[in-house]
Design a protein around this motif. Structure first.
Motif, short mmCIF file in Angstrom:
data_model
loop_
_atom_site.label_atom_id
_atom_site.label_comp_id
_atom_site.label_asym_id
_atom_site.label_seq_id
_atom_site.Cartn_x
_atom_site.Cartn_y
_atom_site.Cartn_z
N LEU A 65 0.83 -1.21 0.00
CA LEU A 65 0.00 0.00 0.00
C LEU A 65 0.87 1.26 0.00
CD1 LEU A 65 -2.74 1.44 0.28
CD2 LEU A 65 -2.53 1.16 2.76
N LEU A 66 1.89 1.28 0.85
CA LEU A 66 2.78 2.44 0.91
C LEU A 66 3.51 2.63 -0.42
CD1 LEU A 66 4.39 1.97 4.46
CD2 LEU A 66 2.55 3.54 3.80
N TYR A 67 3.97 1.52 -0.99
CA TYR A 67 4.70 1.57 -2.25
C TYR A 67 3.82 2.14 -3.36
CZ TYR A 67 7.72 -0.08 -6.05
OH TYR A 67 8.53 -0.16 -7.16
N ILE A 68 2.57 1.69 -3.43
CA ILE A 68 1.65 2.17 -4.47
C ILE A 68 1.35 3.65 -4.26
CG2 ILE A 68 -0.72 2.00 -5.33
CD1 ILE A 68 -0.57 -1.01 -4.80
N ARG A 69 1.15 4.05 -3.01
CA ARG A 69 0.86 5.46 -2.74
C ARG A 69 2.04 6.35 -3.09
NH1 ARG A 69 -3.16 7.21 0.53
NH2 ARG A 69 -1.76 8.62 1.67
N ILE A 70 3.25 5.84 -2.88
CA ILE A 70 4.43 6.61 -3.28
C ILE A 70 4.51 6.72 -4.79
CG2 ILE A 70 6.95 6.60 -3.32
CD1 ILE A 70 5.87 7.48 -0.67
N ARG A 71 4.31 5.60 -5.47
CA ARG A 71 4.37 5.60 -6.94
C ARG A 71 3.32 6.53 -7.53
NH1 ARG A 71 7.01 1.21 -9.46
NH2 ARG A 71 6.29 2.19 -11.39
N ASN A 72 2.14 6.59 -6.90
CA ASN A 72 1.06 7.45 -7.39
C ASN A 72 1.14 8.88 -6.85
OD1 ASN A 72 0.03 5.22 -8.73
ND2 ASN A 72 -1.47 4.74 -7.12
N GLU A 73 2.16 9.11 -6.01
CA GLU A 73 2.37 10.42 -5.39
C GLU A 73 1.14 10.91 -4.62
OE1 GLU A 73 3.96 13.25 -8.13
OE2 GLU A 73 5.71 12.02 -8.62
N THR A 74 0.48 9.98 -3.95
CA THR A 74 -0.67 10.33 -3.11
C THR A 74 -0.32 10.27 -1.63
OG1 THR A 74 -1.42 8.02 -3.18
CG2 THR A 74 -2.33 9.54 -4.83
N SER A 75 0.91 9.90 -1.31
CA SER A 75 1.34 9.80 0.08
C SER A 75 1.89 11.13 0.57
CB SER A 75 2.41 8.72 0.24
OG SER A 75 2.96 8.73 1.53
N SER A 76 1.61 11.43 1.83
CA SER A 76 2.18 12.65 2.43
C SER A 76 3.69 12.58 2.49
CB SER A 76 1.61 12.84 3.85
OG SER A 76 0.22 13.06 3.81
N THR A 77 4.24 11.38 2.48
CA THR A 77 5.69 11.23 2.52
C THR A 77 6.35 11.96 1.35
OG1 THR A 77 5.52 9.09 3.62
CG2 THR A 77 7.58 9.56 2.50
N VAL A 78 5.74 11.90 0.18
CA VAL A 78 6.30 12.56 -1.01
C VAL A 78 6.25 14.07 -0.86
CG1 VAL A 78 6.08 12.83 -3.50
CG2 VAL A 78 5.68 10.60 -2.46
N THR A 79 5.21 14.57 -0.19
CA THR A 79 5.11 16.01 0.03
C THR A 79 6.14 16.47 1.03
OG1 THR A 79 2.73 15.81 -0.37
CG2 THR A 79 3.51 17.87 0.59
N VAL A 80 6.34 15.67 2.07
CA VAL A 80 7.31 16.02 3.10
C VAL A 80 8.73 15.92 2.55
CG1 VAL A 80 8.22 15.42 5.37
CG2 VAL A 80 5.78 15.21 4.93
N THR A 243 5.66 10.19 8.53
CA THR A 243 5.43 11.04 7.36
C THR A 243 4.10 10.72 6.69
OG1 THR A 243 6.76 9.50 6.05
CG2 THR A 243 7.86 11.46 6.91
N ASN A 244 3.58 9.50 6.90
CA ASN A 244 2.26 9.16 6.34
C ASN A 244 1.15 9.95 7.00
OD1 ASN A 244 3.79 6.22 6.97
ND2 ASN A 244 3.39 6.70 4.83
N VAL A 245 1.37 10.37 8.26
CA VAL A 245 0.35 11.11 9.00
C VAL A 245 0.89 12.48 9.39
CG1 VAL A 245 -0.90 9.11 9.87
CG2 VAL A 245 1.12 9.90 11.10
N TRP A 246 1.71 13.03 8.52
CA TRP A 246 2.37 14.31 8.80
C TRP A 246 1.36 15.46 8.85
CZ3 TRP A 246 7.41 14.40 10.05
CH2 TRP A 246 8.09 15.62 10.04
#
Length: 337
Positions: A65-80, A243-246
């Motif tokens: 799930l985390l990997y897919i969210r990173i690839r789709n740039e929907t994770s807060s981790t990418v914003t942080v 970072t997922n809940v940043w």
């Protein structure tokens, strides 16, 4: 992020075989013929593999799930940390995050089991009391393992991107991950020691059960109740540094939502204690010691009730302490979860 477990296991004052509900518990004597064997660490480790396998499956699912969210740039981790948008390059970090989330989930389950065992429990449960007790112990052991895996994979990520010699890189990563104060970047200066405290408290508090016959049930119960601190530290570490809940949002609010049943069960446990000595009488008593104990019991109940009200307010309002978007520029290889 957590440990955690917690974490222990993060659990709350669970009654286990051999304990007593009297006001003056005695240390269990030698096992008589025909009596069940006292649970040991070895026996619980053997019994923990189904629970551990389930934890690994959940961890793998979270990682995907985390990997897919990173690839789709929907994770807060990418914003942080925009440089982490390359999921393939930072897969160890995301695996560390996955273990952290499963550790927090297992710690949550362990606390729930502990509160069910030590307080009023529903009349209809799919598991007997003895099996519930064993599950509480095995989830505690697996919580410790998950927290440790979270920390180790985080350390492995630090080593992988360190350009120094391998021995120097390992030494630096060890200090940053396992030595309080060794991580000196940004929010990690507070968040990392909080996670370390969860791990270092989870291990002895979780294993004390197996020497309970030596230290005595009363001492063990007092120490075991401190395991709730491990869980609080784990949640704090997650909300502070995950970072997922940043940022404010449903994912962060969901973490707060999970705390409602724990607060409710803890309040019920305090309002309806199993031991007479823990009940809140109508008057504080005549002696100074009796008045102090009465005030502490009343204060504990009021504090937990206030926490429950605060949690409801946080979940209902969505104001849960998250950062506002857009954040400050925190792009740094040291600003990991």
């Amino acid at each position: 992020m957590t440990n955690p477990h917690p974490a222990p296991g993060p659990g709350a004052a669970a009654e286990t075989p051999g304990s007593t509900t009297s006001d003056s518990p005695q240390v269990p004597g030698p096992r008589r013929s025909g009596e069940p064997r006292r649970p040991t660490l070895r026996s619980d480790l053997r019994a923990s593999w189904p629970d551990g396998l389930a934890a690994l499956v959940i961890t793998a699912a979270v990682f995907v799930l985390l990997y897919i969210r990173i690839r789709n740039e929907t994770s807060s981790t990418v914003t942080v940390m925009p440089f982490m948008a390359d999921a393939d390059a930072f897969w160890l970090y995301f695996l560390s995050q996955a273990f952290g989330w499963s550790a927090l989930l297992w710690a949550w389950g362990t606390v729930i089991l502990g509160l069910l065992l030590s307080g009023p429990r529903p009349s209809r449960l799919p598991l007997s009391g003895r099996r519930l007790e064993r599950l509480h112990r095995t989830t505690s052991l697996n919580t410790i393992a998950l927290i440790a895996a979270h920390a180790l994979f985080f350390g492995a990520e630090l080593v992988r991107f360190d350009t120094a010699a391998w021995n120097s890189a390992v030494a630096t990563a060890f200090v940053e991950v396992f030595v309080p104060g060794g991580y000196d970047s940004g929010t990690g200066r507070v968040a990392i020691p909080v996670g370390q405290a969860a791990l270092y408290l989870a291990i002895p508090l979780g294993l004390l059960f197996y020497v309970r016959h030596r230290i005595g049930p009363k001492t063990w119960r007092v120490l075991h109740r401190c395991v709730i601190v491990v869980y609080v530290l784990s949640v704090w570490h997650t909300l502070l540094y995950g970072t997922n809940v940043w940022y404010d949002g449903w994912f962060r609010t969901g973490v707060w939502l999970l705390q409602l049943p724990i607060a409710a069960l803890l309040l019920l446990r305090l309002l309806r204690p199993a031991r007479r000595s823990e009940k809140l009488s109508g008057s504080p008593g005549a002696s100074a010691g009796a008045r102090t104990g009465w005030a502490l019991r009343l204060g504990g109940r009021l504090a937990v009730a206030a926490v429950l009200v605060a949690l409801v307010a946080v979940v209902a309002s969505g104001r849960d302490g998250g950062r506002s978007v857009p954040p400050e520029d925190t792009s740094s290889t040291h600003n990991h979860d």
